[in-house]
Design a protein around this motif. Structure first.
Motif, PDB file in Angstrom:
ATOM      1  N   GLU A 404       0.823  -1.214   0.000  1.00  8.91           N
ATOM      2  CA  GLU A 404       0.000   0.000   0.000  1.00  8.91           C
ATOM      3  C   GLU A 404       0.854   1.259   0.000  1.00  8.91           C
ATOM      4  OE1 GLU A 404      -3.036   0.506  -0.464  1.00  8.91           O
ATOM      5  OE2 GLU A 404      -4.267  -1.179   0.196  1.00  8.91           O
ATOM      6  N   THR A 405       1.993   1.185   0.648  1.00  7.97           N
ATOM      7  CA  THR A 405       2.857   2.374   0.750  1.00  7.97           C
ATOM      8  C   THR A 405       3.985   2.372  -0.277  1.00  7.97           C
ATOM      9  OG1 THR A 405       4.203   1.263   2.446  1.00  7.97           O
ATOM     10  CG2 THR A 405       2.384   2.649   3.215  1.00  7.97           C
ATOM     11  N   TYR A 406       4.011   1.376  -1.145  1.00  6.54           N
ATOM     12  CA  TYR A 406       5.042   1.308  -2.178  1.00  6.54           C
ATOM     13  C   TYR A 406       4.842   2.483  -3.141  1.00  6.54           C
ATOM     14  CZ  TYR A 406       8.612  -1.494  -4.577  1.00  6.54           C
ATOM     15  OH  TYR A 406       9.795  -1.962  -5.105  1.00  6.54           O
ATOM     16  N   PRO A 407       5.919   3.073  -3.683  1.00  6.94           N
ATOM     17  CA  PRO A 407       5.763   4.206  -4.606  1.00  6.94           C
ATOM     18  C   PRO A 407       4.819   3.854  -5.764  1.00  6.94           C
ATOM     19  CG  PRO A 407       8.071   3.948  -4.010  1.00  6.94           C
ATOM     20  CD  PRO A 407       7.349   2.771  -3.427  1.00  6.94           C
ATOM     21  N   ARG A 408       3.782   4.665  -5.926  1.00  7.38           N
ATOM     22  CA  ARG A 408       2.750   4.336  -6.921  1.00  7.38           C
ATOM     23  C   ARG A 408       3.305   4.296  -8.336  1.00  7.38           C
ATOM     24  NH1 ARG A 408      -2.376   4.250  -4.466  1.00  7.38           N
ATOM     25  NH2 ARG A 408      -1.834   3.353  -2.445  1.00  7.38           N
ATOM     26  N   ASP A 409       4.168   5.229  -8.655  1.00  6.00           N
ATOM     27  CA  ASP A 409       4.745   5.214 -10.004  1.00  6.00           C
ATOM     28  C   ASP A 409       5.463   3.896 -10.268  1.00  6.00           C
ATOM     29  OD1 ASP A 409       3.842   7.771 -10.456  1.00  6.00           O
ATOM     30  OD2 ASP A 409       5.691   8.720  -9.783  1.00  6.00           O
TER      31      ASP A 409
END
Length: 841
Positions: A404-409
């Motif tokens: 969930e907190t992984y970089p979205r890009d």
């Protein structure tokens, strides 16, 4: 002017303002509630005064006052510092003059350097559009121009339909209340750092024109780009395509999701793949460009000019491309553009073109759960399933939180396999104090994504810059961007995007070596302190001592000491148990380094100089009392650094002195213990503070041996010698070897610890007397020669002494008794007693 019930007037009563302007006072209307009689904040007072000043204009005072009020009403108080009402009025009138003639769609822009040359002013008038403020400030920031003041009023305007001449500023009308014939314009005033060079002024204006034109194109074509995304979703859903069904489903869902306000569409263009002889070219299709890609691309690009990775990717039979463009956005955010492409295929299933969107994912895209994001949710589900962890288990919940907190890009671009390796790698860290690096090469070979997790307390700006330098060096980088995430977790995360040169790509990357380099660069003092303790003492003792001293040692101490030195200090600190107890440490500090492999040097390491540390339990030391003791040892104090070590059981006072040793001092390894003991004895009052203490360093004597020479000096003074004690002290410091021989003669004759027969003792004494005689031959000064010979006579005339006796506590007695034969001392006055006992205390 009347206000209806529930409304508030524009700030002041125009009538009362006209009456009170001359006196420089502005009051609120009388019909307002008395609760508002208190003084206005500074900013409101200033604006109110400017409004009142505008109202004095006999021609259109009311209109100007309303315009000034609207122009400045949202200006922050802190940005109005040092401005006067006259300056506020002048700025508003200047902007009105700039807006005097303007047709719809036209940009009016002016950049001026104010007369005092302390700042420049950007004034612009344009149609109201989204992204204006962020785009303008982004363009200025790109030129390292800081914004000092920014006002951005939306003005409702009426203009002549044909000429564009300004007819009325409807300052009392809100933009949402416009009526047919009204225009809503954005007036923006930005005060920035001074731009003095005319050429640079023109470049700044050109940048702003280009940026605002991009904003206009993107805003005007946004509906068309959104519509194109929805129509493309329908086309893909109904076409027969030579790609896996998951690609089709992902693409259709993604396009609809993007159109649902999750993507800021900035540009769109279609391309076709053409063959000219042996060359493959990619050419923009004329007339398909929208937004910032409106202009037609005149020159096609050969595929072989791309990186090998990009060439392969362009011909790969996969429908969807999600990556980052090579260029930054000039609209909204100064970030690299998100590139979303959809390939087109011929009847044989070969790639023949691409439909490309450029833009920025919206903030809502970054807030949406990964389980609801198109494309991403399939990868996330695969990672969770592959992990074998129950969603209800502690580890399963942790893994989901990592995703969930992984970089979205990254989530949009990364492969499922790489995501699994990275996410489970972070999970295995389990909050451990270590650094992990996860690298991903861009599929087009243009950048390398570096995701770094490290202990939260180790993340500082200095460490980030150090990591950037390492990554640029090791990955042959030509530029870097970063984002950070610091939460309540024990780990901080830094995401670096390192741009690489396609002509000079990095060699094979050793991730373990890179992680080691980054770890060395980001370890802080406390980490190195624990590491040295572990290597010296083992885990159990290291943990105990680290807990006791890591927080106790002040930051000033850590700034000036290596962790290796701190561990040496701990050996002394651990000996201190009782109030007033002293420990000392005399040493020669090495020039940098820690002596421990893998432990970095910290700032504050000095050259190869002598340091003397005094540690005292519970009670501070007065510098004026310490310095005389040190000076008596013959040293010069070059600096002093006090520290308070607030240990759990007490406070330890540490005094770190820089020393300059006297010329001809003995080697430090030889006299270290003697100096430390001499200081302690003098501090406790067991030894006098005088020049005889210098013989500890020069002659290698102990403080007790110096007492022998001091006692004889006191006797000579009592006997009426013409020489002062200072003369005797300077004589021995000039001839330290003779001082050592004199003491050796005294000990040979009287030290009971020497197991010698009388004949043997007498023989050794005669040898020492002969040696002293030879040394006396080299003494130049007659006074010094007489002093030294007097000493030799006194030692030979001594019959017995209590010098070697111990007190009950096994320490030397506080006094020394010497029995002498006066008949053997020629310089004594008559009459001479048979025996004399002299007591020195």
């Amino acid at each position: 002017m009347q206000a209806s019930e529930g409304d508030t007037e524009i700030g002041v009563s125009i009538d009362s303002a006209q009456e009170e302007t001359a006196a420089g006072l502005v009051s609120l209307p009388d019909d307002l509630d008395e609760d508002f009689d208190e003084s206005l904040p500074n900013g409101e007072n200033l604006i109110a005064a400017a409004v009142a000043l505008a109202a004095t204009d006999s021609r259109d005072g009311l209109s100007q006052a309303q315009m000034v009020q609207r122009y400045w009403r949202f200006a922050p108080d802190e940005e109005l510092v040092d401005l006067t009402p006259e300056q506020l009025l002048t700025a508003a009138r200047s902007h009105r003059e700039l807006a005097a003639v303007r047709k719809p769609g036209e940009l009016k822009l002016r950049l001026t350097l104010v007369p005092d040359q302390h700042h420049s002013v950007v004034e612009l008038v344009t149609d109201d559009m989204p992204f204006l403020v962020s785009s303008v400030t982004g363009a200025l920031s790109a030129r390292n121009l800081d914004v000092q003041l920014l006002v951005h009023p939306l003005m409702v305007i009426r203009r002549h339909a044909e000429t564009g001449e300004l007819e009325e500023v409807c300052a009392d009308v809100e933009p949402d209340d416009e009526i047919p014939g009204d225009l809503v314009e954005s007036w923006m005033r930005v005060e920035i750092d001074p731009v003095r060079d005319p050429q640079e002024q023109e470049q700044v204006q050109e940048d702003l024109r280009r940026v605002l034109e991009d904003v206009r194109r993107a805003v005007n074509d946004w509906p068309a780009m959104r519509s194109r995304a929805l129509s493309l979703a329908d086309e893909i859903a109904h076409e027969e395509l030579p790609v896996p069904d998951r690609d089709i489903n992902d693409s259709v869902e993604l396009l609809k999701w993007l159109a649902d306000d999750h993507f800021t569409f900035l540009g769109y263009r279609e391309y076709e793949l053409k063959h000219e002889g042996e060359h493959e070219l990619i050419q923009a299709i004329p007339g398909t460009g929208l937004g910032i890609l409106q202009g037609d691309q005149e020159t096609p690009r050969m595929l072989r000019s791309m990186t090998p990775e990009a060439h392969r990717k362009a011909l790969e039979k996969r429908l969807l491309i999600i990556t980052k463009a090579n260029s930054r956005s000039t609209v909204h955010r100064n970030a690299y553009l998100d590139y979303i492409g959809f390939k087109t295929f011929d009847s044989n299933g070969d790639v023949i073109g691409e439909k490309r969107f450029l833009g920025l994912f919206s903030s809502s895209a970054y807030r949406t759960s990964v389980r609801d994001l198109p494309v991403v949710k399939r990868k996330v589900a695969s990672v969770l399933d592959r992990s074998g962890l129950s969603p209800r288990s502690h580890s399963g919940k942790d893994l989901l939180e990592i995703l969930e907190t992984y970089p979205r890009d990254e989530l949009f671009q990364i492969t499922t396999d790489d995501l699994y390796q990275a996410a489970t790698g972070v999970l295995r860290m389990a909050g451990r104090r270590q650094l992990r690096v996860f690298l991903r090469k861009d599929t087009f070979g243009r950048f390398i994504s570096c995701l770094i997790y490290l202990p939260r307390d180790r993340f500082t700006t200095a460490h980030r810059l150090a990591m950037q330098e390492i990554l640029l060096r090791e990955l042959n980088g030509i530029g870097v961007d970063y984002t950070t995430r610091v939460s309540e977790s024990n780990l901080a995360r830094v995401h670096f995007i390192v741009r690489t040169d396609p002509a000079n790509p990095p060699n094979e990357i050793d991730v373990d070596l890179l992680a080691e380099q980054l770890g060395d660069a980001t370890r802080n003092w406390d980490d190195d302190f624990r590491l040295v303790l572990e290597r010296k003492l083992g885990d159990e003792q290291a943990k105990r001592l680290a807990a006791r001293y890591t927080e106790a040692l002040p930051e000033t101490y850590k700034d000036g000491h290596l962790p290796y030195e701190a561990v040496q200090d701990l050996a002394k600190l651990e000996l201190l148990e009782e109030p007033g107890q002293l420990e000392m440490h005399l040493y020669r500090r090495r020039a940098g380094g820690t002596g421990i492999t893998g432990v970095k040097s910290h700032d504050g390491a000095e050259g190869d100089i002598v340091r003397f540390k005094v540690y005292r339990h519970g009670l501070p030391m007065v510098l004026s009392a310490v310095l005389p003791v040190l000076h008596s040892l013959g040293v010069k104090v070059t600096d002093e650094r006090p520290y308070e070590i607030k240990r759990g059981d007490s406070t330890i006072y540490l005094y770190d002195f820089g020393l300059q040793l006297p010329q001809g001092a003995r080697d430090l390894t030889e006299v270290r213990a003697h100096v430390e003991n001499a200081f302690a004895a003098a501090w406790r009052g067991e030894a006098e503070v005088d020049g005889f203490n210098e013989l500890v360093l020069r002659a290698g004597l102990t403080w007790r041996q110096a007492v022998v020479l001091r006692a004889y000096a006191k006797y000579l003074r009592q006997a009426g010698t013409v020489f002062s004690q200072e003369s005797m002290e300077s004589t021995f410091t000039a001839y330290p070897q003779i001082a050592a021989l004199m003491v050796a003669l005294f000990e040979t004759r009287f030290d009971p610890r020497l197991v010698l027969a009388d004949a043997e003792r007498n023989s050794h004494a005669k040898e020492l007397v002969s040696a002293i005689g030879r040394q006396l031959d080299s003494v130049v000064s007659l006074d010094q020669d007489r002093i030294l010979r007097n000493y030799l006579t006194l030692i030979q005339a001594t019959l017995r002494t209590s010098f070697f006796q111990k007190a009950i506590d096994s320490r030397p007695k506080s006094y020394v008794a010497i029995k002498l034969d006066p008949q053997a001392i020629p310089d004594l006055p008559q009459p001479r007693p048979r025996y004399e006992i002299f007591v020195y205390s």
